[in-house]
Scaffold this motif. Structure first.
Motif, PDB file in Angstrom:
ATOM      1  N   PRO A 272     -17.710  -0.551  43.904  1.00 24.79           N
ATOM      2  CA  PRO A 272     -16.440  -1.121  43.317  1.00 24.79           C
ATOM      3  C   PRO A 272     -15.726   0.215  42.148  1.00 24.79           C
ATOM      4  N   VAL A 273     -15.032   0.058  42.131  1.00 25.32           N
ATOM      5  CA  VAL A 273     -14.156   1.560  41.159  1.00 25.32           C
ATOM      6  C   VAL A 273     -13.445   0.285  40.581  1.00 25.32           C
ATOM      7  N   GLN A 274     -13.105   0.278  38.731  1.00 28.17           N
ATOM      8  CA  GLN A 274     -12.681  -0.656  37.996  1.00 28.17           C
ATOM      9  C   GLN A 274     -12.734  -0.164  36.621  1.00 28.17           C
ATOM     10  N   SER A 275     -11.676  -0.369  36.129  1.00 32.50           N
ATOM     11  CA  SER A 275     -11.695   0.099  34.438  1.00 32.50           C
ATOM     12  C   SER A 275     -11.070  -1.075  33.840  1.00 32.50           C
ATOM     13  N   ALA A 276     -11.584  -1.105  32.400  1.00 38.71           N
ATOM     14  CA  ALA A 276     -11.603  -1.899  31.784  1.00 38.71           C
ATOM     15  C   ALA A 276      -9.520  -1.360  31.088  1.00 38.71           C
TER      16      ALA A 276
ATOM     17  N   LEU B 181     -11.209  -3.110  25.750  1.00 43.27           N
ATOM     18  CA  LEU B 181     -12.520  -2.327  25.647  1.00 43.27           C
ATOM     19  C   LEU B 181     -11.934  -0.705  26.140  1.00 43.27           C
ATOM     20  N   ASN B 182     -10.364  -0.976  27.006  1.00 43.23           N
ATOM     21  CA  ASN B 182     -10.227   0.355  27.654  1.00 43.23           C
ATOM     22  C   ASN B 182     -10.984   1.826  26.064  1.00 43.23           C
ATOM     23  N   GLN B 183     -11.027   0.763  24.861  1.00 45.13           N
ATOM     24  CA  GLN B 183     -10.910   1.973  23.545  1.00 45.13           C
ATOM     25  C   GLN B 183     -12.477   2.996  23.577  1.00 45.13           C
ATOM     26  N   PHE B 184     -13.179   2.078  24.166  1.00 45.60           N
ATOM     27  CA  PHE B 184     -15.137   2.342  24.277  1.00 45.60           C
ATOM     28  C   PHE B 184     -15.657   3.103  26.211  1.00 45.60           C
TER      29      PHE B 184
ATOM     30  N   ASP C 145     -16.137   6.369  23.741  1.00 46.06           N
ATOM     31  CA  ASP C 145     -16.586   6.484  22.486  1.00 46.06           C
ATOM     32  C   ASP C 145     -18.274   6.385  21.903  1.00 46.06           C
ATOM     33  N   ASP C 146     -18.450   7.286  20.558  1.00 47.17           N
ATOM     34  CA  ASP C 146     -19.511   7.433  20.102  1.00 47.17           C
ATOM     35  C   ASP C 146     -20.660   6.464  19.852  1.00 47.17           C
ATOM     36  N   ILE C 147     -20.123   5.146  19.854  1.00 41.75           N
ATOM     37  CA  ILE C 147     -20.703   3.753  19.164  1.00 41.75           C
ATOM     38  C   ILE C 147     -21.343   3.374  20.083  1.00 41.75           C
ATOM     39  N   LEU C 148     -20.658   3.433  21.396  1.00 38.88           N
ATOM     40  CA  LEU C 148     -21.818   2.949  22.676  1.00 38.88           C
ATOM     41  C   LEU C 148     -22.709   4.437  23.149  1.00 38.88           C
ATOM     42  N   LEU C 149     -23.530   3.389  23.601  1.00 39.54           N
ATOM     43  CA  LEU C 149     -24.686   4.784  24.475  1.00 39.54           C
ATOM     44  C   LEU C 149     -24.879   4.490  25.647  1.00 39.54           C
ATOM     45  N   SER C 150     -24.726   3.124  26.115  1.00 35.85           N
ATOM     46  CA  SER C 150     -25.022   3.303  27.344  1.00 35.85           C
ATOM     47  C   SER C 150     -24.327   1.648  27.771  1.00 35.85           C
ATOM     48  N   MET C 151     -23.761   1.367  28.812  1.00 32.55           N
ATOM     49  CA  MET C 151     -23.000   0.020  29.645  1.00 32.55           C
ATOM     50  C   MET C 151     -23.073  -0.623  30.720  1.00 32.55           C
ATOM     51  N   TRP C 152     -23.419  -1.305  31.152  1.00 32.46           N
ATOM     52  CA  TRP C 152     -23.108  -1.531  33.041  1.00 32.46           C
ATOM     53  C   TRP C 152     -23.194  -2.755  32.546  1.00 32.46           C
TER      54      TRP C 152
ATOM     55  N   LYS D 190     -26.053  -0.229  24.818  1.00 32.94           N
ATOM     56  CA  LYS D 190     -26.599   0.357  23.770  1.00 32.94           C
ATOM     57  C   LYS D 190     -25.778   1.090  23.085  1.00 32.94           C
ATOM     58  N   LYS D 191     -25.753   0.265  21.716  1.00 30.98           N
ATOM     59  CA  LYS D 191     -25.106   1.235  21.204  1.00 30.98           C
ATOM     60  C   LYS D 191     -25.697   1.348  19.392  1.00 30.98           C
ATOM     61  N   ASN D 192     -24.646   1.998  18.711  1.00 29.35           N
ATOM     62  CA  ASN D 192     -25.743   2.501  17.480  1.00 29.35           C
ATOM     63  C   ASN D 192     -24.497   1.932  16.080  1.00 29.35           C
ATOM     64  N   ASP D 193     -25.606   1.587  15.802  1.00 24.24           N
ATOM     65  CA  ASP D 193     -25.252   0.258  14.366  1.00 24.24           C
ATOM     66  C   ASP D 193     -24.849   1.053  13.062  1.00 24.24           C
ATOM     67  N   GLU D 194     -24.657   0.985  12.389  1.00 24.57           N
ATOM     68  CA  GLU D 194     -23.682   1.125  10.801  1.00 24.57           C
ATOM     69  C   GLU D 194     -24.769   1.970   9.835  1.00 24.57           C
ATOM     70  N   TYR D 195     -25.940   2.317  10.615  1.00 28.17           N
ATOM     71  CA  TYR D 195     -27.019   2.687  10.496  1.00 28.17           C
ATOM     72  C   TYR D 195     -27.412   3.912  11.260  1.00 28.17           C
ATOM     73  N   ASN D 196     -26.637   3.998  12.316  1.00 27.79           N
ATOM     74  CA  ASN D 196     -27.084   5.109  13.377  1.00 27.79           C
ATOM     75  C   ASN D 196     -28.596   4.646  14.256  1.00 27.79           C
TER      76      ASN D 196
END
Length: 206
Positions: free
Chosen positions: A46-50, A54-57, A97-104, A139-145
């Protein structure tokens, strides 16, 4: 005595003819039933795009998958078959975006399809509707990094149309190659995640 022997021979000939006819009909019915009850197993990419916010991240999602299909034994025209399916997919997102570190995520979804067989079985168009579950891992960074792991479960509804080519001279026409463009929705509380893409498939008929 001759009349009795002649009668026995005639009766034997009639019985043999009827038995042979029943055998032929039985073989034909078994062959038709085997042809109608078809099971296919496929490997997918599968090849897909948000879409939307959600496409911003996250942009493209790639991953492996498998799908099984079973044609139902229903009396229909030769060019049309109805069936049920089940698929398991994994998708890994490329982040923007740096907010998200990993997504699956992982998906498990049963479905229902109509199969239109065209051009003497060489070409197939297969619209499909499926509904299932998608397990998301973030996996993401919160407001306190700080690195925070989020795992949550979504519903997923997918509309797809498959286009397949069946080379009849390859493995007796058991292989199918195709692409399946799709549009998927994941309803969440106050938000609906959307995806669009295509599945690249190779199916084998058992």
């Amino acid at each position: 005595m001759k009349k009795i022997i002649l009668a026995v021979l005639v009766l034997f000939a009639i019985t043999s003819t009827l038995f042979c006819q029943e055998e032929v009909e039985s073989v034909q019915n078994e062959s038709l039933q085997t042809e109608n009850n078809v099971f296919r197993i496929g490997a997918a990419f599968p090849v897909q795009s948000a879409l939307g916010d959600l496409n911003q991240f996250a942009g493209l999602h790639l991953g492996p998958g498998v799908q099984g299909e079973y044609d139902l034994n229903i009396s229909l025209p030769d060019y049309l078959k109805l069936g049920v399916s089940a698929k398991f997919m994994m998708n890994f997102g490329f982040l923007k975006d740096d907010i998200l570190l990993s997504m699956w995520n992982m998906q498990l979804a049963p479905g229902f399809y109509a199969r239109f067989v065209l051009l003497d079985g060489n070409f197939i168009i297969q619209p499909e509707l499926s509904y299932g579950l998608q397990l998301n891992f973030l996996k993401k960074n919160d407001e306190y990094n700080n690195k925070v792991d989020n795992v949550y479960l979504d519903q997923i509804i997918e509309f797809a149309v498959g286009f397949r080519y069946v080379p009849q001279n390859l493995l007796d026409g058991r292989l199918e190659f195709g692409i399946t463009p799709f549009y998927a929705l994941c309803p969440e509380a106050g938000y609906v995640a959307q995806y669009a893409g295509t599945d690249i498939f190779v199916f084998y008929r058992l």
